[in-house]
Design an enzyme around this catalytic site. Structure first.
Site, PDB file in Angstrom:
ATOM      1  N   ASP A 183     -43.035 -27.201 -25.204  1.00 56.77           N
ATOM      2  CA  ASP A 183     -42.379 -26.259 -24.320  1.00 56.77           C
ATOM      3  C   ASP A 183     -43.347 -26.008 -23.157  1.00 56.77           C
ATOM      4  O   ASP A 183     -44.486 -26.480 -23.151  1.00 56.77           O
ATOM      5  CB  ASP A 183     -42.003 -24.968 -25.058  1.00 56.77           C
ATOM      6  CG  ASP A 183     -40.880 -24.240 -24.345  1.00 56.77           C
ATOM      7  OD1 ASP A 183     -40.171 -23.463 -24.974  1.00 56.77           O
ATOM      8  OD2 ASP A 183     -40.708 -24.481 -23.126  1.00 56.77           O
TER       9      ASP A 183
HETATM   10  C1  GLC Z   1     -38.887 -22.581 -20.851  1.00 54.54           C
HETATM   11  C2  GLC Z   1     -38.084 -22.541 -22.128  1.00 54.54           C
HETATM   12  C3  GLC Z   1     -37.515 -23.876 -22.519  1.00 54.54           C
HETATM   13  C4  GLC Z   1     -37.161 -24.633 -21.246  1.00 54.54           C
HETATM   14  C5  GLC Z   1     -38.473 -24.988 -20.585  1.00 54.54           C
HETATM   15  C6  GLC Z   1     -38.260 -25.736 -19.260  1.00 54.54           C
HETATM   16  O1  GLC Z   1     -40.009 -21.768 -20.965  1.00 54.54           O
HETATM   17  O2  GLC Z   1     -38.708 -21.992 -23.279  1.00 54.54           O
HETATM   18  O3  GLC Z   1     -36.378 -23.633 -23.360  1.00 54.54           O
HETATM   19  O4  GLC Z   1     -36.426 -25.800 -21.558  1.00 54.54           O
HETATM   20  O5  GLC Z   1     -39.297 -23.846 -20.365  1.00 54.54           O
HETATM   21  O6  GLC Z   1     -37.655 -24.913 -18.345  1.00 54.54           O
END
Ligand code: GLC
Length: 751
Positions: free
Chosen positions: A290
């Protein structure tokens, strides 16, 4: 012929960057990867494991050193495998061209984005879609999202989010399928199929990404990014099955998360990502971290520094690093110092290249850069029709005393009250990065589109207009201006539509709440109106279950409309006036008060489940145990009767359970017939009820239908503490019903 192709491929690989790689059959992908891997330097391999954010949309804290100049340098050196938040055929083509034509091997980028419930045309938020219990509609919704997103150069979505959660204080419940594992697994399958289609190499499909692996939805106290501390039985039986369903549906990627699980960050969790996901489940796609979660193992207190985090992440099976730069800055060094075996790098790169080959990016790196499609697909009327259909199916009728609904057109003096009635954004939810402001049909617009006569008063302004994806929503708790005008209008009207709920940015990532009531002065407004007119329809617009105890006691009609996306106002109007008969069922329990949370239907019995004359049984002294509205609950403008429960245990490998459902009302309606079991005694205690089947049927007035469910080991078994799937003999309770609390019950003995 094949040998020639092979040599042609080797020659093209050796002498020239990819711009016309002949894609052979899927079985040759591995050979292509082998030959590519042999040519890649360690730096280039690590580059494939590095994902950068584009230079504008930021969906997380911008890391140090991640500025545009460094990113361009790394792109030109082949040190970037993927970009996120880059959209538009022009921008995508520009970056793709840079990488394909200027780097040594010209390995194309994969472009990811949060296409959570649509790109420009927005479907209802996923929690609302879950309320439809309509897998076909949900699959189609994801397909539409892929149509639009792939038309702007994207080939990868960071969806479906399949986190089971039982705590509506957590803002991201809006993004998932609710509290139930069986429903969540069915939805995961439907969404993966919708995004990926039946041929991922088609230019109108996206690689999907099941997230967040795993247990992010169990953040303690529903506080965002908080610790998750659950036992193996909950992990194996409640949390993991929707991910397994996504993997079985051939999802190409998974994303891990920010949380620790029993003391180990999931990004550095080998048990989860290697032992279970890649070994036991045989997952052959790749895992992306993430946003900066590799680097965040340092503040978690799990890694000494970014270099150590890079080592721990890749060892645990995190194949690609989103935006922390840990891999691109430190993995080469870790390998050269013997801290990380290059075979782990090769495995990660193989997985990443495999998805790129399956997407057809080597065959044509620009296949998603079709300017014509970009013009044609976005906001297409067919997409608007599809999301309207999805929205209608997502509405849940929670209350309808004396059949106040459906309303009659032009036979009543209608008042509409509430700031949300005139809001073109909140119904789009918080994950609307790709869409445009004010593209949601408001309730007022929906009423006007149907030529409904009404009068409108906003009442007090509840939310500040400046709310956006990054900042806190400011809620008015004191300024009552507008209240008198609203009450005066209500007083002179036959029926009052109160549009109340949450701002679109009060749920979603970073949006946890400690309270679950209507924000600001909305309940004061509702009570003031109720003083002068009892004929109230409350239209809820919210991203989570709310503890609307007073409302449920005093308001005769309540429509749960969640955040229904681009066509919200039109769908709500159709439901209000009976052009559509609501058929949704709650995918998450609604509590009576926030103090009951986490509250969910599939709880365990405990050792003292039954009321006693003393205080020594499982209960609160100041609140009931029962929820306000249970999982699976939803009414209709008609009524249904359940009869003739039959349980047939004479089949060799299955139990057949059936019941007859009759439409006993005056209009056609859809009913989600639900099947629950209870394994009464087991080596690991089982929930008092577990959804193991559902069928959505449509019945004309007076019509009946026999609905049959087949229970096999798959439905009757569970995972023990060794992660073995076991089916144990004994007595099972069974219920076929209209929600998790009401239905026909019986038992059978499994030998
Ligand atoms: C965010 C979210 C994740 C998302 C990623 C990219 O913090 O936790 O679900 O896909 O970053 O935006």
């Amino acid at each position: 012929m094949k040998a020639n192709l092979y040599y042609l491929l080797i020659i093209s690989l050796y002498f020239a960057p990819f711009n016309n790689c002949v894609m052979a059959q899927e079985k040759s992908i591995e050979k292509n990867i082998d030959s590519l891997l042999q040519q890649m330097t360690l730096e280039e391999k690590v580059g494939q494991m590095n994902q950068y954010n584009g230079f504008w949309d930021v969906t997380g804290p911008a890391p140090q050193g991640g500025n545009a100049e460094i990113k361009y340098e790394h792109l030109k050196k082949g040190l970037v495998g993927s970009m996120l938040n880059v959209v538009g055929t022009e921008e995508v083509r520009k970056l793709q061209k840079l990488v394909v034509e200027e780097t040594r091997l010209g390995i194309p980028l994969i472009f990811g984005y949060d296409v959570i419930h649509g790109y420009k045309t927005l479907a209802p938020i996923p929690l609302a879609e879950a309320a439809s219990w309509d897998m076909e509609a949900i699959e189609n919704s994801a397909k539409i999202a892929a149509q639009e997103a792939s038309a702007v150069g994207l080939n990868w979505t960071f969806a479906p989010m399949v986190d089971i959660s039982r705590d509506p204080r957590w803002g991201r419940v809006m993004e998932g399928g609710g509290e139930d594992t069986y429903l969540g697994a069915e939805i995961a399958k439907a969404r993966v199929k919708g995004f990926q289609g039946d041929d991922l190499s088609k230019p109108n499909t996206l690689a999907a990404c099941a997230k967040h692996f795993a247990a992010y939805g169990f953040a303690e106290a529903g506080k965002e990014y908080n610790t998750a501390d659950i036992g193996t039985s909950t992990l194996y039986n409640a949390v993991l099955p929707p991910f397994k369903a996504a993997v079985d549906a051939d999802v190409k990627t998974l994303m891990n998360g920010f949380n620790i699980l029993n003391g180990i960050p999931v990004t550095g969790n080998k048990m989860l990502q290697r032992d279970i996901l890649k070994e036991k489940w045989g997952f052959d796609g790749f895992v992306i971290s993430d946003w900066s979660s590799v680097g965040e193992m340092v503040p978690h207190g799990f890694a000494e520094d970014l270099k150590h985090a890079a080592e721990l992440g890749v060892k645990a099976g995190s194949d690609m690093d989103m935006e922390s730069s840990a891999y691109v800055l430190h993995l080469v060094e870790n390998v050269k110092e013997g801290k990380v075996d290059e075979s782990l790098i090769d495995d990660a790169v193989r997985r990443i290249l495999r998805v790129k080959f399956e997407l057809g990016l080597f065959e044509d790196p620009y296949k998603y850069c079709n300017e014509e499609r970009e013009k044609e697909e976005l906001y297409h009327e067919d997409h608007q029709a599809a999301v309207l259909d999805m929205a209608l199916k997502s509405i849940v009728l929670l209350k309808n005393d004396d059949n106040l609904l459906p309303l009659k057109k032009d036979q009543q003096k209608i008042a509409v009250i509430g700031q949300l009635a005139n809001d073109n954004n909140s119904s789009l939810g918080s994950w609307r990065l790709g869409s445009d402001n004010n593209t949601g049909v408001s309730v007022l617009e929906g009423l006007k589109n149907q030529s409904i006569n009404f009068s409108y008063e906003q009442g007090p302004r509840i939310f500040n207009e400046e709310a956006n994806f990054l900042n806190e929503v400011k809620v008015n708790e004191t300024d009552t201006s507008g209240m008198q005008e609203a009450v005066a209008l209500a007083k002179e009207s036959d029926v009052v539509l109160m549009v109340l709920g949450e701002h679109g940015f009060q749920s979603g990532e970073g949006r946890s709440r400690t309270q679950l009531d209507l924000p600001g002065l909305q309940l004061d407004l509702l009570k003031a109106v109720h003083e002068v007119n009892k004929n109230i329809v409350m239209i809820l617009m919210n991203g989570r279950p709310l503890a609307i105890h007073w409302e449920a006691e005093n308001i005769p009609a309540i429509l749960e409309t969640w955040q229904l996306g681009s066509q919200a106002g039109n769908a709500i109007t159709e439901a209000l006036f009976g052009d559509y008969n609501p058929s949704g069922k709650l995918p998450m329990t609604f509590p009576r008060s926030v103090g009951q949370v986490p509250i969910y239907y599939n709880h365990f019995s405990t050792g003292r489940p039954d009321p006693e004359s003393t205080v020594f049984w499982t209960h609160y002294g100041d609140e009931k145990n029962e929820p306000l509205f249970p999982f699976g609950y939803g009414l209709s403008y008609t009524t249904f009767k359940y009869t003739d429960l039959e349980i047939d245990t004479n089949n060799q490998n299955s139990i057949e359970v059936s019941a007859t459902i009759q439409n006993t009302g005056k209009v056609t309606g859809k009913e989600v017939v639900q099947l629950y079991i209870h394994d009464k005694v087991a080596s690991v205690v089982r929930p008092v009820k577990e959804l193991k089947g559902f069928q959505k049927i449509s019945l004309a007035p007076g019509a009946s239908q026999k609905v049959t469910f087949i229970l096999t080991d798959k439905e009757l078994g569970f995972y023990n503490h060794d992660y073995e799937f076991v089916v144990e003999p004994g007595t099972f309770g069974v219920m076929v019903g209209t929600n998790s609390q009401e239905g026909l019950t019986g038992t059978f003995v499994l030998n």
